[in-house]
Each structure stands twice: as structure tokens, then as C-alpha cells.
Design an enzyme around this catalytic site. Sequence first.
Site, short mmCIF file in Angstrom:
data_model
loop_
_atom_site.label_atom_id
_atom_site.label_comp_id
_atom_site.label_asym_id
_atom_site.label_seq_id
_atom_site.Cartn_x
_atom_site.Cartn_y
_atom_site.Cartn_z
N ARG A 36 -3.76 4.69 -5.00
CA ARG A 36 -2.98 5.32 -6.06
C ARG A 36 -3.94 5.98 -7.05
O ARG A 36 -4.98 5.39 -7.38
CB ARG A 36 -2.13 4.28 -6.82
CG ARG A 36 -0.92 3.75 -6.05
CD ARG A 36 0.16 4.82 -5.84
NE ARG A 36 1.30 4.29 -5.12
CZ ARG A 36 1.49 4.37 -3.81
NH1 ARG A 36 0.59 4.98 -3.05
NH2 ARG A 36 2.58 3.88 -3.25
N HIS B 54 -1.14 13.35 -0.58
CA HIS B 54 -0.55 12.02 -0.45
C HIS B 54 0.17 11.85 0.91
O HIS B 54 1.40 11.74 0.96
CB HIS B 54 0.43 11.74 -1.61
CG HIS B 54 0.72 10.29 -1.77
ND1 HIS B 54 0.96 9.70 -2.99
CD2 HIS B 54 0.83 9.28 -0.85
CE1 HIS B 54 1.19 8.40 -2.83
NE2 HIS B 54 1.11 8.14 -1.53
P1 NDP Z 1 -1.69 -5.01 0.17
O1 NDP Z 1 -0.77 -5.22 -0.96
O2 NDP Z 1 -1.35 -5.57 1.50
O3 NDP Z 1 -3.12 -5.60 -0.21
C1 NDP Z 1 -3.76 -5.34 -1.41
C2 NDP Z 1 -5.22 -5.75 -1.33
O4 NDP Z 1 -5.86 -5.46 -2.58
C3 NDP Z 1 -5.39 -7.23 -1.06
O5 NDP Z 1 -6.52 -7.45 -0.24
C4 NDP Z 1 -5.65 -7.79 -2.45
O6 NDP Z 1 -6.42 -8.95 -2.47
C5 NDP Z 1 -6.45 -6.66 -3.07
N1 NDP Z 1 -6.35 -6.71 -4.53
C6 NDP Z 1 -5.22 -6.61 -5.29
N2 NDP Z 1 -5.51 -6.71 -6.60
C7 NDP Z 1 -6.87 -6.88 -6.66
C8 NDP Z 1 -7.78 -7.07 -7.73
N3 NDP Z 1 -7.36 -7.09 -9.01
N4 NDP Z 1 -9.08 -7.22 -7.43
C9 NDP Z 1 -9.51 -7.22 -6.15
N5 NDP Z 1 -8.70 -7.04 -5.09
C10 NDP Z 1 -7.39 -6.88 -5.34
O7 NDP Z 1 -1.95 -3.44 0.26
P2 NDP Z 1 -2.13 -2.48 1.55
O8 NDP Z 1 -3.48 -2.69 2.13
O9 NDP Z 1 -0.97 -2.59 2.46
O10 NDP Z 1 -2.04 -1.06 0.84
C11 NDP Z 1 -2.91 -0.68 -0.22
C12 NDP Z 1 -2.30 0.44 -1.01
O11 NDP Z 1 -2.30 1.66 -0.27
C13 NDP Z 1 -0.82 0.29 -1.37
O12 NDP Z 1 -0.66 -0.57 -2.48
C14 NDP Z 1 -0.41 1.70 -1.69
O13 NDP Z 1 -0.58 1.96 -3.06
C15 NDP Z 1 -1.40 2.55 -0.90
N6 NDP Z 1 -0.75 3.37 0.12
C16 NDP Z 1 -1.07 4.71 0.17
C17 NDP Z 1 -0.54 5.53 1.13
C18 NDP Z 1 -0.94 6.95 1.23
O14 NDP Z 1 -0.35 7.69 2.02
N7 NDP Z 1 -1.94 7.40 0.52
C19 NDP Z 1 0.43 5.01 2.11
C20 NDP Z 1 0.67 3.59 2.00
C21 NDP Z 1 0.11 2.81 1.02
P3 NDP Z 1 -5.89 -10.31 -1.76
O15 NDP Z 1 -6.05 -10.08 -0.27
O16 NDP Z 1 -6.85 -11.32 -2.25
O17 NDP Z 1 -4.47 -10.50 -2.19
#
Ligand code: NDP
Length: 311
Positions: free
Chosen positions: A226, A274
Site C-alpha cells: 500500500r 495497482h
Molecule cells: P498478510 O496479512 O497475510 O501478512 C502480513 C505480513 O506482514 C505478516 O507476515 C505480518 O507479520 C507482517 N506485519 C504486519 N504488521 C507488521 C509490523 N508492524 N511489523 C512487521 N511485520 C508486520 O498479508 P499478505 O502477504 O497476504 O499481503 C500483503 C499486502 O499486500 C496486503 O495487506 C495488501 O495491502 C497488499 N496487496 C497488494 C496487491 C496489489 O495488487 N498490489 C494485491 C493484494 C494485496 P506476522 O506474520 O508476524 O503476522
Amino acid sequence: MTDILVFYSMLDPFEEWRDAIATHLGTEIRIERADAVSDPSRVRFALVWNPPTGFFDKFPNLELVINLGAGVDRLVSRADLPDIPITRLSDPEMGKMMAGFVLFSVLRHAREIPHFEAAQRNKQWSYRHPRSASDINVTVLGLGELGGLAATEIARQGFRTHGWATRPRDLPGVEVHYENAALHDLLANADIVVCMLPLTPATSKCLDAAAFAAMKPGAAFVNVSRGEVVEERALVAALQSGKLSGATLDVFASEPLPPEHALWTLPGVLITPHLASVALPKSAAPQIAFNINAVRSGAPLANVVSKLRGY
Ligand code: NDP
């Protein structure tokens, strides 16, 4: 009695989603478009992407909101979200599509493609000896459903791959760090930084001027999560000063990216609108049906979003 799944998205084709989901559900569930709901009191499920404010108030018997995508930032930050479970999509094709895009972005920088594109525009045969993947450090911020798969693919290509999350995870070939304090060391060590963090209060603008200052001179930056996770002015400054050699950017604080934005014309920067990954009806339909059936039978849900964590 027939239950209704209401569908709302300005981007996704209703008929395609309805037909894909219907094959996994019995006839006791009808799938209806939000502007043509036959009986709002029978709506127990909603499959939505960015519905307008007040949308949920129309359905007093709603029991489950299914986010039509992976990123839930715009949903969980709403004041009018009902106090019922929220699930997100996590379909395998979406993961593959994202991993492919991220791999392309990493290879774009690892193989110095922006340099060759610039040289070609000037008809210059500008040889640069390729570096081995094993000499290149890639850091992936966020190791979730999509981030974890992308990091694994990068590691599979032989890059020295580090990842950052809040909790330990076991990913083949990926050195996982999960202490908050590890971030700047990971940035300092990386030739390519890939942002796959969800947008939450904790991650908002976490890639700020200090983060870009911590990065290796000449590093490249990839953002597919994002735009608001990044302090965009600091990113522009890091690119303008040459601190960063380039970037591949799929997401922005303001979308569509305004024509006057500095990012459009900076050397080494690729802008895509995007589309790194999208939800695909056929591959997402089974998990949507699974969660609807789980609500109906009182079984545990899959892919539940934590409203507290924001992802
Ligand atoms: P998930 O929600 O499955 O995972 C999020 C990851 O980020 C987890 O590993 C989590 O850690 C980590 N995380 C969250 N907060 C923190 C923090 N404060 N510090 C360190 N690590 C953190 O997300 P996805 O992998 O499925 O997707 C990631 C993002 O991709 C989505 O949220 C979305 O915004 C974006 N997206 C973009 C698209 C595009 O076309 N550009 C399409 C689809 C999604 P932990 O494992 O410890 O919980």
C-alpha cells in the site's frame, strides 16, 4: 429458507463471481448484486470490495463479511463495520500472480534492466557484467500469505533472502527476523527492499526518511503493498539524491497517481497501476463457499482478519 450472499464491487464482474461461487454452494443460497437485493433481511453474507458508507446498515442479519481481496485496510478502518467476523481472500492463483510480479521486480533491479532501457533509448551498447543472485541481498518486509510466497520464490532463485514479520515463521531459504528493532539493520544490508506489509496503524509511513537513510547507497525499492506504508516525499528525495538507484512501484498514497507527481519521471522508476495481483473468481470461489458453509454449520472460519491487528 434461502439465505442471500450480497455482492458489491466497482471493479469486479458480478456474473463471473456469482457463477464461480454458485457451483460450490447449494440452492439454499442466492447470490445477489447489492443494487438488486430481493429481501435485505435474508442477507447473511457479504462479499465486498470497498462498499459505500452505510452499506452494512441495510442488512440487519449479516453474519459474515468477506473482503474481496487480500488487503483489508480500507475495510477494518471503517466506523460503520458491523461487529461480526471478517475474512479475506487468500487464493492460490492470487499468491502465484503476486509472487510472479515480485520476482519480475527483483530481477528487474538485480539484472539492472533500467540501465539497459536508458542505454537503448540512446542507442548505446552499454555492457555491465551481471552479478550472481547469490551476491545480492533481498529483504522482504511482510511475510504473510502473499509476502511469504514471494520471499520463498526469491530465495528459490538463489538470492540471499531476508524477511521481516512480527512473529517467527519457517520459510524455505528465507532468514526470518521478527524483532521490531531489526528493521534498520535489514534495510542497511539489502540491495533490494520489497515492501509487502499490510497498511495498519503500526505500519503507516513506517518507511520514512530515516528508513531510506538507513538503506544501502544504490539500493532498489519495490512496493506492492500500500502506498501509505511509505512516506512518499522521503521516497522521492531518496530517488532524486541517488541514494536509491531505482524503484518498482505498484501502489501509491493517491491512486491514480496524479500526472504532476514527481515519481512518474524519475530515472529507474517503473510505475504500474495497482495490478501486481488480483482476486480470481474460479480460484477464490471454494474458500468463499467454505466460509459460508462454516457459518451455516457453526464450524471455524478460514482466513479470519484480526480487527485488533488490522490485517
Ligand atoms: P498478510 O496479512 O497475510 O501478512 C502480513 C505480513 O506482514 C505478516 O507476515 C505480518 O507479520 C507482517 N506485519 C504486519 N504488521 C507488521 C509490523 N508492524 N511489523 C512487521 N511485520 C508486520 O498479508 P499478505 O502477504 O497476504 O499481503 C500483503 C499486502 O499486500 C496486503 O495487506 C495488501 O495491502 C497488499 N496487496 C497488494 C496487491 C496489489 O495488487 N498490489 C494485491 C493484494 C494485496 P506476522 O506474520 O508476524 O503476522
